[in-house]
Design a protein around this motif. Structure first.
Motif, short mmCIF file in Angstrom:
data_model
loop_
_atom_site.label_atom_id
_atom_site.label_comp_id
_atom_site.label_asym_id
_atom_site.label_seq_id
_atom_site.Cartn_x
_atom_site.Cartn_y
_atom_site.Cartn_z
N SER A 284 -44.52 -22.01 -6.63
CA SER A 284 -42.86 -22.34 -7.65
C SER A 284 -42.18 -20.80 -7.52
N SER A 285 -42.62 -20.96 -8.78
CA SER A 285 -42.81 -19.76 -9.09
C SER A 285 -43.01 -18.14 -8.56
N HIS A 286 -43.65 -17.78 -7.48
CA HIS A 286 -43.84 -16.72 -6.52
C HIS A 286 -42.34 -16.50 -5.27
N ILE A 287 -42.48 -18.10 -5.12
CA ILE A 287 -41.16 -18.62 -3.80
C ILE A 287 -39.44 -18.03 -4.46
N ASN A 288 -39.80 -18.27 -6.19
CA ASN A 288 -38.87 -17.92 -6.91
C ASN A 288 -38.50 -16.23 -6.74
N LEU A 289 -39.41 -15.97 -7.47
CA LEU A 289 -39.33 -14.32 -7.55
C LEU A 289 -39.13 -13.63 -6.02
N ALA A 290 -39.70 -14.54 -4.84
CA ALA A 290 -38.97 -13.69 -3.53
C ALA A 290 -38.18 -13.87 -2.59
N THR A 291 -36.98 -15.27 -3.88
CA THR A 291 -35.41 -15.64 -3.32
C THR A 291 -34.66 -14.78 -4.51
N TRP A 292 -33.68 -13.51 -3.88
CA TRP A 292 -32.87 -13.35 -4.51
C TRP A 292 -32.08 -14.34 -5.64
N HIS A 293 -31.75 -15.57 -5.40
CA HIS A 293 -30.80 -16.14 -5.85
C HIS A 293 -31.72 -16.78 -7.06
N THR A 294 -33.23 -16.95 -6.99
CA THR A 294 -33.39 -17.64 -7.49
C THR A 294 -34.46 -16.78 -8.62
#
Length: 432
Positions: free
Chosen positions: A265-275
């Protein structure tokens, strides 16, 4: 056959400025178009440029919001504050009904849209030296895939925001249709055109019959053979490049002692601009700290802690975005990560990028194929494929779509201006 088209310096057959503007509120960049005699339609919004990056930076030191390139500059210069990008991605998402904390106060995400669109309106009115009460807003074919209720809710949100900003009459046009009208203003004969608009958040397609004789016709529904799209765009390509090429250095794919993979989840959030800001939350950091000693090799997660401590998520996302852009022209690009660890480098290649987005391209091809089927049009009947949108220059994407219509001309539009130009044309038709 390939060609290039830059529809920015058009001469139209009217003698007074239009009453209304067209606003292309984009995921990555935005434009405002206003038809005026003997000048280009697109208004210069920042430093003589027609685009305003869709970015807000809340400067905590000076307690003020800044926009566009200046926002990015202040963030990169190290001012304390909160950077917000990909604001359009909020439309249709669950976040839109929630709020965030800015300058110590709760701010509804819906109000963020108002901040930015209001800034577009203010800058346009400053150039025009007049106010605007009518507007044609661009919209993707689908804000939300396969959910008509959520899609209409997203459009209604924009209507509400625009009314609150002082627009009394608000109407919409599909972004690829607007791009079609921009291209139509240049042609000399009838063409059946597939508009391929690959923006920051969506990929939109329209199959449209265009001709010089049709330009002045107000009702064009019979000329629009089909529209379609999918919620995939430049920020999704950034995300996949980040996950495949950068996040493994920060623990993505690490094994736990149980042999399971580390939660992502943390990696996906860092890779997604608005999260990105979500990883800075105390709850997120505690979850990472609790799993740290259950990871076989903690090298990656320790780097992740350093990244979070520096609040460098947006900086890294910018490096990935720059790499994506460079990989449209070159075969390799390195990201220097010495601010995290001396000597640390992410080595990105065109081959890795193409591989990382292949599943997304497959969905885009499927959307185009479905569009052609619904229109009951064969590939041999299409005269022109018109590419527009900031992400339409990605070679693998261009080749993937162009290969579906090998006999058509491939025309490159103004990546950031075609939609705004077309919306200005539509605004002049609708409101005079």
């Amino acid at each position: 056959m390939r060609g290039r088209f830059f529809g920015t310096a058009r001469r139209m057959s009217f003698t007074t400025p239009a009453r209304a503007v067209g606003i292309d509120f984009g995921t990555s960049n935005s434009t405002v178009g206003w038809q005026r005699p003997d000048t280009q339609a697109l208004i210069e919004l920042e430093d003589g440029k027609i685009t305003l990056p869709s970015v807000i930076f809340f400067n905590f030191e000076e307690r003020r919001p800044v926009y566009g390139r200046l926002a990015l500059h202040e963030y990169l210069e190290g001012y304390e504050g909160r950077l917000m990008r990909s604001l359009k991605s909020l439309l249709g998402s669950k976040l839109l009904k929630s709020e965030t904390t800015v300058l110590g106060s709760a701010l509804p995400f819906k109000d963020l849209l108002g901040f930015f669109i209001g800034e577009l309106k203010n800058r346009a009115e400053a150039v025009a030296e007049r106010s605007f009460e009518e507007v044609v807003l661009g919209r993707p074919v689908f804000f939300v895939d396969d959910d008509p209720v959520a899609d209409m809710e997203a459009q209604n949100t924009l209507v509400s925001v625009a009314h609150k900003l002082g627009f009394k009459d608000v109407s919409f046009q599909f972004e690829p249709i607007a791009a079609a009208f921009d291209y139509e203003s240049t042609i000399t004969g009838e063409e059946l055109v597939l508009i391929v608009d690959i923006g920051g958040g969506t990929s939109d397609f329209s199959l449209v019959r265009l001709s010089p004789e049709r330009r002045a016709v107000a009702e064009r529904q019979d000329d629009i053979l089909a529209t379609g799209g999918v919620h995939i765009g430049g920020t999704d390509f950034d995300k996949q490049l980040s996950l495949q090429g950068v996040m493994p250095l920060f623990g993505y794919g690490s094994r736990m002692k149980s042999s399971a993979l580390m939660p992502t989840s943390s990696h996906i959030n860092l890779a997604t601009w608005h999260t990105i800001n979500a990883v800075y939350a105390q709850k997120s950091q505690l979850a990472l700290q609790n799993m740290r000693y259950d990871i076989v090799d903690p090298t990656g997660i320790d780097r992740l802690f350093k990244l979070i401590d520096q609040r460098a998520g947006h900086w890294l996302a910018m490096q990935v975005e720059d790499s994506k852009i460079e990989l449209t022209e070159t075969d390799k690009r390195e990201i220097d990560l010495k601010r995290i660890e001396p000597g640390l480098v992410a080595e990105l290649t065109r081959e890795l990028f193409d591989s990382s987005i292949d599943s997304l391209l497959e969905k885009i091809r499927a959307s185009v194929s479905e569009l052609m089927t619904r229109a009951n049009v064969s590939v041999d009947q299409v005269n022109t494929v018109f590419f527009t949108g900031g992400s339409s220059s990605i070679p693998a994407l261009r080749q993937s779509v162009a290969a579906m219509l090998p006999n058509a001309r491939h025309i490159e539009g103004n990546h950031f201006g075609s939609i705004g130009n077309g919306l200005a044309i539509e605004a002049q038709k609708r409101y005079g």
